[in-house]
Design a protein around this motif. Structure first.
Motif, short mmCIF file in Angstrom:
data_model
loop_
_atom_site.label_atom_id
_atom_site.label_comp_id
_atom_site.label_asym_id
_atom_site.label_seq_id
_atom_site.Cartn_x
_atom_site.Cartn_y
_atom_site.Cartn_z
N ASP A 137 0.82 -1.21 0.00
CA ASP A 137 0.00 0.00 0.00
C ASP A 137 0.86 1.26 0.00
O ASP A 137 0.50 2.27 -0.61
N LEU A 138 2.00 1.20 0.66
CA LEU A 138 2.92 2.33 0.68
C LEU A 138 3.48 2.58 -0.72
O LEU A 138 3.53 3.72 -1.18
N LYS A 139 3.87 1.52 -1.40
CA LYS A 139 4.37 1.66 -2.77
C LYS A 139 3.30 2.28 -3.67
O LYS A 139 3.59 3.16 -4.48
N GLU A 140 2.08 1.81 -3.53
CA GLU A 140 0.97 2.33 -4.34
C GLU A 140 0.69 3.80 -4.01
O GLU A 140 0.43 4.60 -4.90
N ALA A 141 0.76 4.15 -2.72
CA ALA A 141 0.52 5.54 -2.31
C ALA A 141 1.61 6.46 -2.84
O ALA A 141 1.34 7.62 -3.18
N ILE A 142 2.83 5.97 -2.92
CA ILE A 142 3.92 6.77 -3.48
C ILE A 142 3.66 7.03 -4.96
O ILE A 142 3.83 8.16 -5.44
N LYS A 143 3.24 5.99 -5.67
CA LYS A 143 2.98 6.14 -7.11
C LYS A 143 1.83 7.11 -7.38
O LYS A 143 1.89 7.93 -8.29
#
Length: 149
Positions: A10-16
């Motif tokens: 979810d963190l990776k997705e939020a960064i994107k």
């Protein structure tokens, strides 16, 4: 998928996608997890430990919300509310009052408390019964006090 892996994804997705409240909250949560890993020397935390960290962060946010609202700082209170909602989404569903009452009746039958002086003993047993689940200690305390008074 473990909770730690879900948070990382979810963190990776939020960064994107640059979702700001989600991104800042997950970064802080990730830092808390990393600190706990460093402190314990473990490679990965179990979900129960991560839930404890999330609950701790959620309580901090709710306390901050109350303080900001007393100080008429709605801008900061709104930011904390958004972060609290993000953390709440990672917690399991809250234990219902009926479940607490059912467990309390069973524990009272086993312990046979003498009255209000045994509130701590009964409280400890109820909280141990729901360890690792999302349970509000103040709600449990009110229920136990009402039953034993």
């Amino acid at each position: 998928m473990s909770l730690q892996a879900k948070i990382n994804e979810d963190l990776k997705e939020a960064i994107k996608t640059k979702q700001e409240p989600l991104l800042s909250t997950l970064r802080l949560l990730k830092a808390d997890i990393q600190y706990e890993l460093t402190k314990t020397g473990a490679q990965q935390l179990i979900d129960e430990q991560i839930i404890t960290l999330i609950k701790r962060g959620y309580v901090k946010r709710t306390d901050a919300i109350q303080m900001y609202e007393k100080a008429n700082r709605t801008d900061l209170a709104d930011k904390e509310k958004a972060e609290a909602e993000v953390l709440k989404s990672y917690l399991p569903p809250e234990v219902s009052e009926e479940q607490i009452l059912t467990a309390l009746e069973k524990i009272i039958a086993e312990v046979k408390p003498a009255g209000p002086k045994d509130i701590g003993k009964v409280m400890g047993r109820v909280m141990a019964e729901f360890k690792g689940l999302n349970i509000d200690g103040s709600k449990v305390s009110a229920i136990v006090k009402s039953k034993l008074s």
